[in-house]
Write a protein that holds these residues in place. Sequence first.
Motif: not given
Length: 603
Positions: A151-159, A73-79
């Motif tokens: 999109l499968k996953t969203v990560v908020l890093d250093e929220a 799948i050539n689309k963003p799966q994680a942001l």
Amino acid sequence: MSNDLSGDFESLGLPANLCESLKTIGYELPSPIQAQSIPVLLTGQDLLGLAQTGTGKTAAFALPILANIDLSINKPQALILAPTRELAIQVAEAFQSYAKNTPGFHIAPIYGGQDMRAQLRQLQRGVHVVVGTPGRVMDHLRRNSLDLSQLKTVVLDEADEMLRMGFIDDVEWILDHTPKSRQVALFSATMPPAIKKITANYLNNPQRIQIEAKTKTVERIEQSYVMVSPSRKIDALTRILEVEDFDGLIMFVRTKTATVDLAQRLEARGYASAALNGDINQKQREITIEQLKSGKIDVVIATDVAARGIDVPRITHVVNYDIPYDNEAYVHRIGRTGRAGRSGKAILLVTPRERHLLRSIEKSTGQAIQEARLPTSEELTTRRVSQFRESILETLDSQELPEFKELISEVQAEANVSADEIAAALAYLAQSDKPLFVEKDKMLDEPFNYERRDSRRRDRDDRRGGNGGGRHNNTPMDCYRVEVGRNDGLRPGDLVGAIANEANMRSNNIGQIAINDTHSFVQLPQNLSSETNKVLQRIYVRNKQLSPKKVDDSEFPRQRRDRRPSNNDRRPNNNGDRRPNNNGDRGGRGDRNYRSKDRSNAR
């Protein structure tokens, strides 16, 4: 969650190709945050991870994302949302290193300050993971150039850092534009109310993982600070480096340009130094760290983000050339020394206006930081003479010098002078680049006198009519209108701090300020350079772009002018107490309600 860390990465359920990449990088055992987070994220559950900086959070979310990626799948799966450009680049580079044995994997870092066309081409070609700053991610979503349908996953890093920089509304907007079925992982060092709200509104029954810091600061690290005038910091630093017996040293500054400038100035003073910042590519970063490990360089000057992950056994000293605004950043900085049971030393340079930041660090860590004084001219002279004497005796003891003795005898006979006179001349020549006898410097030799300096500051304010601001010199001024005002919560200190810090302008060159409900006026020096004007256009204050526009001086309100913040200003906090104005080194940059486009990289 179990705290058993006896297993390796294979035991966490990661595929073989990722484990092989980790072995190549040199990872042996997972850190606590990795050991507890990876199994949770592999199953698709939402996660709330509370851990301090430097605990290995990037691998904790990157590895399970890579394990679950469908490369067909050539689309963003994680942001992954990151507060700064530097962190976004660092996270993207970490993904690339972990995916070394995952052919066909593509990741796109998107952030402000980078050519939008290059990002558009990258997204059009297809990527599996996107790492970006909130503002630029919003730009792509509005353009429909970022497709989140898979999109499968969203990560908020250093929220919490995104909260501090004013991005929480942007983060919520982005989350509202993601599929409802996506997994959310939120990582934060602290849990302020706004982060709790996001957790409640956007995370579905998350697993909470909290990694308690064993100690706020390492007990084996000897901490001290030196009070110094801003204009004499480099001279004070040079004295410190001369008397400290260090092996390897890492020095922290606030900006990328400062890393390069300070490295060059230390090189000129004879210290083998190198800069480390977010603009330095991964290969050069690895070379610099390897040189520090091997002893080819002794001093690395770094920003907070660039220094993450550095673990070099020979680092005996950490110098905070610029005091951090964030208490946790201080803890992370000094943790670069005193590792694995070794001792270390941390030295902090503090200017008078930064005393409140020092007190905040002491309160946060629960430890008093002892004040140290700079070595005096006499002490430097004694040290240099002693070292010179030792080098002479060592040379006499270890070298045969018949040719030199013969040369001295010839000079003695020709010039009819004594051997003592010749030796004195040779000693003078040997110390020409670094004089043995240090001239007295009253400003550095005497203990820092707070009372005297505060008195001088009050005298200056009195001469200016007590308002602590206005035109402090005879510089001709132009009037500028800026698109932020009282309705946005603007204070004079916000404008002064933002302009002084971002445009590298002395605060006493910023004139009168008049704040209206929807816009404001500020006087700035005439004939600003084109580069300064570009910087001014990129500045955000109170989450609004200044967009300064030069206007006729007649538009400046003459009846009411808002006071420029003086050093003695005190304003009420939310509890009605009166606390210091927290002005930073250039008159207000300690008020963190501004950001520039370059610093936030979000627009």
